[in-house]
Scaffold this motif. Sequence first.
Motif, PDB file in Angstrom:
ATOM      1  N   ASP A  89      53.311  37.719  50.404  1.00 22.78           N
ATOM      2  CA  ASP A  89      54.042  36.753  49.586  1.00 22.78           C
ATOM      3  C   ASP A  89      53.865  37.127  48.112  1.00 22.78           C
ATOM      4  O   ASP A  89      53.230  38.135  47.791  1.00 22.78           O
ATOM      5  N   ARG A  90      54.404  36.339  47.232  1.00 28.26           N
ATOM      6  CA  ARG A  90      54.388  36.673  45.798  1.00 28.26           C
ATOM      7  C   ARG A  90      52.989  36.715  45.207  1.00 28.26           C
ATOM      8  O   ARG A  90      52.756  37.386  44.211  1.00 28.26           O
ATOM      9  N   SER A  91      52.051  36.009  45.841  1.00 25.52           N
ATOM     10  CA  SER A  91      50.680  36.010  45.314  1.00 25.52           C
ATOM     11  C   SER A  91      49.845  37.152  45.895  1.00 25.52           C
ATOM     12  O   SER A  91      48.687  37.302  45.552  1.00 25.52           O
TER      13      SER A  91
END
Length: 75
Positions: free
Chosen positions: A14-16
């Motif tokens: 994911d983006r993190s």
Amino acid sequence: MTAEALLQKSVRYDRSGKPIEVVIPYEEFVDFVESHGLDLSSDEKESIREAKADREGGRSENFVTLDELEKELGL
């Protein structure tokens, strides 16, 4: 190929940067499932445990010979 190497090939994040899924070719998935016994039912797993215990306990009468098996299968 180890399970770790297989799964590391196609990890999606994911983006993190947290891993969220793994995408692998279907044939590799099937090979993974079969080679790790994940396709076996509870009864099949129990039968394998019993057979292993019989083998380790020297109870060869609980097994058939290759000749007996071939005869039973008509080979």
